[in-house]
Design a protein around this motif. Structure first.
Motif, short mmCIF file in Angstrom:
data_model
loop_
_atom_site.label_atom_id
_atom_site.label_comp_id
_atom_site.label_asym_id
_atom_site.label_seq_id
_atom_site.Cartn_x
_atom_site.Cartn_y
_atom_site.Cartn_z
N TRP A 174 0.83 -1.21 0.00
CA TRP A 174 0.00 0.00 0.00
C TRP A 174 0.86 1.25 0.00
CZ3 TRP A 174 -4.82 -0.58 -1.29
CH2 TRP A 174 -5.46 -1.80 -1.04
N LEU A 175 2.03 1.18 0.64
CA LEU A 175 2.93 2.33 0.61
C LEU A 175 3.45 2.58 -0.80
CD1 LEU A 175 4.96 1.74 3.90
CD2 LEU A 175 3.10 3.37 3.50
N TRP A 176 3.72 1.49 -1.54
CA TRP A 176 4.16 1.66 -2.92
C TRP A 176 3.04 2.23 -3.80
CZ3 TRP A 176 8.98 1.69 -4.42
CH2 TRP A 176 9.94 0.98 -3.69
N LEU A 177 1.79 1.87 -3.48
CA LEU A 177 0.65 2.35 -4.26
C LEU A 177 0.19 3.74 -3.85
CD1 LEU A 177 -1.55 -0.88 -4.46
CD2 LEU A 177 -0.22 0.16 -6.32
N ALA A 178 0.68 4.23 -2.73
CA ALA A 178 0.19 5.51 -2.21
C ALA A 178 0.34 6.66 -3.21
CB ALA A 178 0.89 5.84 -0.90
N PRO A 179 1.49 6.83 -3.88
CA PRO A 179 1.58 7.95 -4.84
C PRO A 179 0.56 7.83 -5.97
CG PRO A 179 3.77 7.11 -4.31
CD PRO A 179 2.79 6.15 -3.73
N ALA A 180 0.36 6.60 -6.50
CA ALA A 180 -0.62 6.43 -7.58
C ALA A 180 -2.04 6.71 -7.08
CB ALA A 180 -0.53 5.01 -8.14
N ILE A 181 -2.35 6.23 -5.87
CA ILE A 181 -3.68 6.48 -5.30
C ILE A 181 -3.88 7.97 -5.07
CG2 ILE A 181 -5.17 6.07 -3.31
CD1 ILE A 181 -3.89 3.32 -3.06
N ALA A 182 -2.82 8.66 -4.62
CA ALA A 182 -2.92 10.10 -4.37
C ALA A 182 -3.22 10.88 -5.64
CB ALA A 182 -1.63 10.61 -3.73
N LEU A 183 -2.80 10.37 -6.79
CA LEU A 183 -3.12 11.02 -8.06
C LEU A 183 -4.43 10.51 -8.64
CD1 LEU A 183 0.39 10.97 -9.78
CD2 LEU A 183 -0.77 12.96 -8.81
N PHE A 184 -4.72 9.23 -8.47
CA PHE A 184 -5.89 8.61 -9.09
C PHE A 184 -7.19 9.12 -8.49
CE2 PHE A 184 -8.88 5.02 -9.62
CZ PHE A 184 -8.84 4.91 -10.99
N VAL A 185 -7.22 9.25 -7.18
CA VAL A 185 -8.48 9.64 -6.52
C VAL A 185 -8.88 11.08 -6.85
CG1 VAL A 185 -9.60 9.98 -4.29
CG2 VAL A 185 -8.25 7.91 -4.70
N PRO A 186 -8.01 12.09 -6.62
CA PRO A 186 -8.48 13.46 -6.88
C PRO A 186 -8.57 13.83 -8.35
CG PRO A 186 -6.20 13.50 -6.16
CD PRO A 186 -6.65 12.08 -6.05
N PHE A 187 -7.78 13.17 -9.21
CA PHE A 187 -7.75 13.57 -10.60
C PHE A 187 -8.52 12.65 -11.54
CE2 PHE A 187 -3.83 15.44 -8.83
CZ PHE A 187 -4.10 16.77 -9.09
N PHE A 188 -9.10 11.55 -11.02
CA PHE A 188 -9.92 10.69 -11.87
C PHE A 188 -11.23 10.33 -11.18
CE2 PHE A 188 -11.38 6.57 -13.45
CZ PHE A 188 -11.50 6.86 -14.80
N ILE A 189 -11.15 9.75 -9.99
CA ILE A 189 -12.36 9.30 -9.30
C ILE A 189 -13.29 10.47 -9.01
CG2 ILE A 189 -13.28 8.18 -7.25
CD1 ILE A 189 -11.98 6.26 -9.18
N VAL A 190 -12.75 11.52 -8.41
CA VAL A 190 -13.59 12.67 -8.05
C VAL A 190 -14.16 13.36 -9.29
CG1 VAL A 190 -13.60 14.92 -6.91
CG2 VAL A 190 -12.42 12.99 -5.84
N PRO A 191 -13.35 13.67 -10.33
CA PRO A 191 -13.96 14.27 -11.53
C PRO A 191 -15.01 13.40 -12.19
CG PRO A 191 -11.58 14.58 -11.55
CD PRO A 191 -11.88 13.65 -10.43
N MET A 192 -14.76 12.08 -12.25
CA MET A 192 -15.76 11.21 -12.86
C MET A 192 -17.03 11.15 -12.02
SD MET A 192 -14.61 10.44 -15.70
CE MET A 192 -16.10 9.54 -16.08
#
Length: 306
Positions: A29-47
């Motif tokens: 999860w620590l390795w995925l944290a940077p991707a999640i930090a970008l994926f959630v605000p810039f894809f999940i929230v806009p969609m």
């Protein structure tokens, strides 16, 4: 007199050991944290915002009225105009995907199997189109396919034609430009997939009496299936959502999805309808990915680990 045997007690783990175990479990999860930090605000929230807007109502006087209705989806899926737009976009996406596969597979196979000293140059040729702006490439295709462009000039100078072919702002210019733009997305996964095939398999197939054509059909093509699937998914998804090339090289008589979404939002100010079109486009891409992955797992389960 009997003596009871007791199992040796395991020593309780120390605080440091428990901490190391917890950190080991949290490491992925620590390795995925940077991707999640970008994926959630810039894809999940806009969609999520786009999906919420798709449930609203368009009003010429109030732009968009807050509501919870499926009227936009009903209108899109029953209107012949929008159905034609979707069919056009899916047909072009499938055609461009097939075109890039036909052109890209021989190139990738030659690069992996036969290119030696020229391999670096060929890889550079694959990467080069990705470094050039899509607008520059679109204007290059305008120069090539215009009535007085390169193709018509050659055909008329050699006497093959007496009047120019009408290619510009038609499918004849849009589809080749898309194939040129998205060819690297097909070639790169194919290079990776074909490069993983063990060289001894070629010798083994030859020793068993198979010719080159049968070796390709029975050995190379099945083992390169992961690259075919990955490249097809990348090309299909990008072509379906392409805005620049259909807008610069396409025809107003053959509408594509991305320019229509832009027109609904910016020209007709129908934001709810545009949002619904965007959600339907995302559903089509997602369905294509799931169908292709499911078909690949069913037809080639042995290739999952390649």
């Amino acid at each position: 007199m009997t003596t009871a045997l007791t199992a040796p007690t395991q020593p309780s783990p120390s605080l440091g050991m428990r901490w190391r175990r917890r950190m080991a479990g949290a490491a992925p999860w620590l390795w995925l944290a940077p991707a999640i930090a970008l994926f959630v605000p810039f894809f999940i929230v806009p969609m999520a915002v786009v999906f919420r807007n798709s449930l609203n109502r368009d009003d010429p006087l109030a732009l968009m009225v807050s509501d919870v209705t499926l009227e936009n989806y009903t209108s899109i899926l029953t209107d012949p105009y929008y159905l034609t737009v979707f069919s056009n976009s899916i047909a072009v996406s499938l055609g461009v995907t097939l075109g890039t596969l036909i052109l890209g597979y021989p190139f990738a196979y030659f690069l992996v199997r036969y290119a030696r000293s020229s391999r670096g140059f060929l890889l550079w040729a694959v990467y080069l189109p990705l470094m050039v702006s899509v607008i520059v490439r679109a204007f290059g295709w305008i120069v090539i396919t215009a009535d007085t462009g390169l193709i018509n000039s050659i055909l008329m100078a050699t006497g093959i034609l007496h009047k120019p072919l009408i290619m510009l702002f038609e499918l004849e210019s849009m589809v080749p430009a898309m194939i040129h733009r998205y060819l690297p997305l097909m070639v790169l996964p194919l290079i990776n997939s074909i490069g993983k095939i063990d060289d001894t398999l070629y010798s083994a197939s030859s020793n068993l009496g198979a010719g080159r054509a049968r070796t390709f059909r029975r050995v190379i093509l099945p083992l390169s299936a992961p690259g075919i699937v990955a490249g097809s998914q990348l090309v299909f998804a990008n072509v379906l959502s392409d805005f620049v090339i259909p807008n610069l090289l396409g025809s107003t008589r053959f509408r594509m999805l991305a320019p229509v979404i832009y027109e609904e939002a910016a020209v007709h100010v129908a934001w709810a309808t545009a949002a619904a079109l965007a959600i339907v486009m995302l559903v089509v891409v997602t369905a294509m990915l799931f169908i292709s992955n499911y078909t690949f797992r069913r037809l080639a389960p042995w290739a999952r680990t390649l």
